[in-house]
Scaffold this active site. Structure first.
Site, short mmCIF file in Angstrom:
data_model
loop_
_atom_site.label_atom_id
_atom_site.label_comp_id
_atom_site.label_asym_id
_atom_site.label_seq_id
_atom_site.Cartn_x
_atom_site.Cartn_y
_atom_site.Cartn_z
N ASP A 453 0.83 -1.21 0.00
CA ASP A 453 0.00 0.00 0.00
C ASP A 453 0.87 1.27 0.00
O ASP A 453 2.08 1.21 0.26
CB ASP A 453 -0.91 -0.03 1.24
N ASP A 519 -10.79 1.62 -3.32
CA ASP A 519 -11.25 1.30 -1.97
C ASP A 519 -12.76 1.18 -1.91
O ASP A 519 -13.31 0.87 -0.86
CB ASP A 519 -10.78 2.35 -0.97
#
Ligand code: GLA
Length: 718
Positions: A453, A519
């Site tokens: 990430d 997301d």
């Protein structure tokens, strides 16, 4: 002497003019021109040469591949820089060139390659330009500038451009934001610069991704298009520029900060590849990119495993019994990879602390990760782990021990984002520390996959103690670390995630095997996001998960069928907490996972197609097998249509010379209360239809509720 080089591959021609005396110019980039002899090439040059208008210049001007003031270009120059105010307008002369046909390029791709060397004796600069026409028909160009002077040369920009003709009158590119990536935007291609600049140190949630020029209204299936993409994951710009004289280019390069690249004697700076895809329609343009990625060195082996990710199920609530139960339930519905998301390490109990401390938290995992991984393995899945190696929380052991490893400008580390800052991997000790921490984890545990990430922007990213900007060096360091870990741990897969699709480009795809699409798992948002991402990325590398309903990001509710019909095209996973799903939903999920597994051979190798349907509420897209014997199409109603029924829609990409059996496919769409009387006849009674009819006339659609969809399969019978 007239020196014209004609490269031709996969239906694309590129003609480079090296007549000089300056740098080469791309005279032509477009549809294949067939075999041309020297006389015909000279004729092409003659007819394309612009007349002299005497205002502003008495000499002919031309658009060099790195345009320069010295060659009459008054727009954005290819090389910007100076030696403290000197040598700022280089005038390169080509010194020699090499042409190689069908070679293996440095990254293993097959290419026809033109390599040109040039120099400006006065400015004491050398330049090497590479032009490659790849087997896929993709064109890529890059340049490397070398300083040959004793005084240092500061590079402000190094850009390459590709010309497009005046009929390319409209531009398409993308923007976006968190949980809404890849929003398309169209503008006329006017005089001036339409520049999409990224200064966040990553490709960006708002990445342009690709700038496409084409005739007004170009679509997926029609309209000659030219698209460019900068293959770099740090700061970059792609732009479309038109001058007063009608000259149009698509260009790009890295966006350097002031003083970021200072060349000493003999030092070289190389620009990232600028990729260009020319084709008829966006689908064909994207197909070249897909083929490129699919044949690249980092492309993953084997079918893409069904992922269960713990994030939306438990967030930071990590517990062996809880996650063990989720693992068992996930395996029972067919998951093949279990990914433990954020919260397993250091003091990371929420998003305020812990980043940088890459050791398994004894508070949460007193026996380490072994008990969980054993359970995951027993259930028949492999194990993946979330990491964010470039980031650091001020509340972490690492930040307390090494505050000098945090990027800073002046005396400030700049805005925090999600309470975190960026770790300076250009610091050799910081790089070695993180590499060894990740390596230790990969040695200690059988980890098949890292979800890598990157949640904070690289704003004010100054290296300590010099204070110099280091975004370029950080980006290169990250690529290097990923490669190093994969070399030490063969078979390791890495997903590029940056708050969703914030680091998705052809640069990172040389080092990673998956990108996280967004997301948001809301299927309405995802439909659009996937369409945008798929202009560059083959769908099997885009992580798409079936999330819970209501969606955690938008609050919208959707049937499982619609969530699944949206996700199965990509690298499928799910994030639902399976302890909360009822029997029926669990069984439906298992059926969709089975369907994905049955069809992933087709889905992950086929050609992506999208219909240009005039009703913006209805999207029809699909995948056609390379031999065109099978296809699967998805019909989605994004909202209510103004008129109904929409009339027949064309099913794109099939072989017009064959007949296809067409049927509604997939586990039964439980959200659709279809009344038999309302169904088109072909649904009730599977039909064999000529491919030409499906491509030209189309099929009637089934009435759809808004925010729902269904699948159609086409199987060649002759
Ligand atoms: C980012 C990612 C999410 C999740 C969280 C964990 O937001 O994009 O998928 O991994 O971090 O903190």
């Amino acid at each position: 002497m007239t020196r014209l080089i004609h490269l031709q591959r996969a239906g694309v021609s590129v003609v480079a003019d090296l007549t000089g005396p300056g740098l080469p110019a791309i005279l032509y980039w477009g549809a294949g021109l067939g075999e041309l002899d020297d006389g015909q090439l000279a004729a092409l040059r003659t007819v394309m040469k612009p007349p002299i208008s005497h205002n502003p210049y008495d000499q002919p001007w031309h658009v060099e591949i790195l345009p320069s003031f010295a060659s009459g270009w008054l727009g954005r120059p290819g090389v910007e820089g100076s030696r403290d105010g000197q040598d700022w307008s280089p005038c390169f002369q080509t010194t020699d060139f090499e042409l190689a046909s069908g070679i293996e390029a440095a990254d293993g791709r097959i290419a026809d390659q033109l390599r040109v060397r040039a120099a400006d004796q006065h400015a004491r600069l050398g330049l090497e330009v590479e032009v490659e026409l790849l087997a896929t028909g993709l064109l890529r160009v890059r340049a490397a500038v070398t300083s040959q002077g004793d005084e240092s040369y500061t590079v402000a920009a190094l850009r390459t451009v590709l010309p497009v003709p005046a009929r390319a009158a409209e531009l398409l590119d993308f923007t976006g934001r968190h949980i809404k990536e890849r929003i398309p935007q169209r503008t006329p291609f006017t005089v001036g610069i339409h520049s999409r600049e990224q200064r966040s140190g990553r490709t960006g949630l708002d990445a342009a991704s690709v700038i496409v020029a084409g005739p007004a209204g170009f679509g997926y299936r029609s309209g000659e298009v030219w698209g460019v993409h900068a293959a770099f994951s740090g700061n970059q710009a792609v732009y479309a520029e038109q001058l007063y004289n009608g000259a149009r280019v698509l260009g790009g390069g890295e966006l350097l900060q002031h003083g970021e690249i200072i060349l000493g004697h003999g030092d070289t700076y190389q620009s990232p590849w600028l990729y260009g895809s020319h084709a008829e329609g966006l689908d064909a343009m994207a197909a070249r990119f897909h083929q490129h990625v699919r044949t690249g060195p980092a492309y993953p082996a084997g079918p893409r495993p069904v992922v269960v990710n713990t994030w939306e199920a438990v967030y930071f609530d990590q517990d062996l019994d809880l996650l063990g139960e989720i693992a068992d339930r996930a395996a029972a519905v067919g998951a093949e990879r279990f990914v433990l998301d954020d919260g397993w390490f250091g003091g990371r109990r929420d998003d305020h602390r812990g980043l940088g401390d890459w050791y398994v938290s004894p508070d949460v995992w007193p026996q380490g990760l072994d008990p969980l991984i054993s359970r995951v393995h027993q259930a028949g899945m492999d194990f993946g782990l979330w990491v964010e190696p470039e980031m650091i929380n001020l509340d972490s052991d690492l930040a307390r021990a090494h505050p000098e490893w945090i990027f800073k400008t002046g005396d400030r580390a700049g805005y925090s984002s999600r309470h975190q800052h960026v770790l300076d991997l250009t610091h050799p000790d910081a790089y070695a520390h993180i590499l060894s921490a990740l390596d230790a984890l990969l040695n200690a545990y059988p980890i098949a996959y890292l979800k890598w990430d990157h949640n904070r922007l690289l704003v004010e990213a100054g290296h300590q103690p010099s204070g110099r900007p280091a975004i370029h060096a950080q980006t290169v360091a990250v690529y290097r670390m990923m490669d190093e870990l994969r070399a030490r741990h063969p078979g390791l897969e890495i997903e590029s995630c940056a708050s969703g699709a914030g680091r998705v480009d052809l640069g990172i795809l040389e080092h990673t095997q998956r990108v996280w699409g967004s997301d948001t798992n809301d299927p309405i948002e995802r439909q659009q996001i996937h369409r945008g991402l798929e202009l560059i990325v083959p769908p099997e590398l885009i992580g798409a998960h079936i999330g819970p309903s209501p969606s955690h990001t938008t609050g919208r509710t959707h049937s499982l069928a619609f969530r699944a019909e949206t996700a199965i095209w990509c690298h499928l996973g799910f994030e639902i907490d399976l302890r909360s799903t009822g029997e029926e939903e669990t069984a439906d999920l298992a059926a969709w996972v089975r369907f994905y597994k049955q069809h992933r051979g087709l889905l992950h190798t086929g050609t992506v197609v999208n219909a240009d349907h005039p009703d913006p509420a209805i999207w029809i897209s699909g995948v056609v097998s390379p031999d065109r014997s099978r296809a699967l199409f998805g019909v989605a109603a994004l909202r209510r249509s103004d008129t109904w029924p929409p009339g027949p829609v064309r099913l794109p990409g099939l072989d017009p010379g064959r007949g296809y059996r067409i049927e509604v496919a997939g586990p039964s769409p439980s959200d659709q209360a279809w009344r038999p009387s309302e169904l088109p006849d072909w649904v009730k009674d599977a039909q064999v239809v000529p491919g030409l009819v499906l491509a030209q006339a189309g099929v009637q659609l089934i009435a759809l509720r808004p925010e729902s969809g269904y699948l159609i399969s086409a199987t060649a019978v002759i």
